[in-house]
Design a protein around this motif. Sequence first.
Motif, PDB file in Angstrom:
ATOM      1  N   GLY A  13       0.585  -0.943  -0.152  1.00 22.81           N
ATOM      2  CA  GLY A  13      -0.003   0.185  -0.084  1.00 22.81           C
ATOM      3  C   GLY A  13       0.651   0.922  -0.264  1.00 22.81           C
ATOM      4  N   TYR A  27       2.822   7.358  -8.415  1.00 19.42           N
ATOM      5  CA  TYR A  27       3.857   6.536  -6.902  1.00 19.42           C
ATOM      6  C   TYR A  27       3.825   5.915  -7.478  1.00 19.42           C
ATOM      7  N   PRO A  29       2.589   1.790  -5.116  1.00 20.17           N
ATOM      8  CA  PRO A  29       2.067   1.110  -3.636  1.00 20.17           C
ATOM      9  C   PRO A  29       3.631  -0.155  -3.506  1.00 20.17           C
ATOM     10  N   ILE A  58       2.522  -4.770  -1.883  1.00 22.25           N
ATOM     11  CA  ILE A  58       1.176  -4.740  -3.112  1.00 22.25           C
ATOM     12  C   ILE A  58       0.365  -3.700  -3.196  1.00 22.25           C
ATOM     13  N   GLY A  59      -0.139  -3.347  -3.788  1.00 22.98           N
ATOM     14  CA  GLY A  59      -1.120  -2.406  -3.501  1.00 22.98           C
ATOM     15  C   GLY A  59      -2.762  -2.815  -3.887  1.00 22.98           C
ATOM     16  N   THR A  93      -5.115   1.747   1.707  1.00 21.13           N
ATOM     17  CA  THR A  93      -5.953   1.930   1.460  1.00 21.13           C
ATOM     18  C   THR A  93      -7.370   1.665   1.243  1.00 21.13           C
ATOM     19  N   ASP A  94      -7.509   1.304  -0.114  1.00 20.28           N
ATOM     20  CA  ASP A  94      -8.693   1.355  -1.299  1.00 20.28           C
ATOM     21  C   ASP A  94      -9.608  -0.161  -0.081  1.00 20.28           C
ATOM     22  N   MET A 119      -1.872   7.667   2.850  1.00 18.54           N
ATOM     23  CA  MET A 119      -2.638   8.859   1.973  1.00 18.54           C
ATOM     24  C   MET A 119      -1.590   8.960   1.536  1.00 18.54           C
ATOM     25  N   LYS A 166     -13.392   4.101   3.636  1.00 20.78           N
ATOM     26  CA  LYS A 166     -13.441   4.961   2.984  1.00 20.78           C
ATOM     27  C   LYS A 166     -13.209   5.877   2.040  1.00 20.78           C
TER      28      LYS A 166
END
Length: 326
Positions: A13, A27, A29, A58-59, A93-94, A119, A166
């Motif tokens: 993240g 950017y 993550p 990972i994202g 955060t997603d 964030m 979120k």
Amino acid sequence: MSASHLKILATGGTIAGIAGSAIRHDYRPGQIDIEDYLEKVGGLGLEAEFSGTQIANIGSEDIGPDVWIRLHEEIASALDDADCHGIIVTHGTDTLEETAFLLDLTLPMTKPVVLVGAMRPADAVGYDGLRNFANAVRVASDPEAAGRGVLVVMGDRVFAARDVRKVRTRGTDAFRGFPRDSIGLVTPSALDWFGAPWRSGEAACFDFGTALPEVVILYVFAGMTPEIATRQVSGQTRGVVVAGVGEGNVPDPVRQELVRMRQDGLPVIRSSRTDEGLVDREPEDDTNGFVAARTLNPQKSRILLQLLLAAGETDAGRIQAEFDRR
Ligand code: SIN
């Protein structure tokens, strides 16, 4: 007070992200590994000892059942480890709210379990990740955290996994809770809870450890046709969550298609696509065979339905009772 021993499970993240510049918006993550991250944290002088494990880097858009199974196993073993006082999961955060809710439903409430993200990437001006991490350490070191379910720490606030969502894609104040907003305020040196723990010692609500059944989310919009709904449901699908308009409403031809799906054995949950949707049962739910999601948003409704289906539950009345008590 002696130092807490905390287990840190890293998944990637933005909290572990790098932009290559202090001011760039884009950017990558999941770039910093947990050993390097804990070295940075070492400079903060926190009264805690850490042991870190990299689960993924990972994202969080790529997080799903494989990472959840691994995380669940690692947390369960940390809960059994007498030397571990609390667990922190670093996470994008997603989809943080989905991981938090899944863990909340599948872990016993015996030690603090805290999810934290950021964030802004780690080399950005105003990086919020170290502050959020230091706050998470404060929460995970507090034995009183354990009786509040899995927690999320973002922006000096503590949220229950059940409530957190979120709500923004910019700024560090990106999370809100519904129907309860934050349940505590935190800084690296102070923690104030609003109210007493209410889940101390509670056992896990559901077993977890294997792949979850397929549940689709049907996003409703003006002009939606039944064909659009049908195309998203395959022979693999075991349940349907509707992200309905307003209080979980759908165009009538879509409703008729959903009734047909229900008659074919698929549980149908009516949730809301609005930010703060509370979907109550209405008289037609009895004839349609639908379930009202109450305050759970579509993505959390999906997780609860998956766990219920994995436990063999398909009865609309009993599924409704589970949505009513969450
Ligand atoms: C992600 O969810 O991995 C990217 C966004 C973030 O962490 O804020």
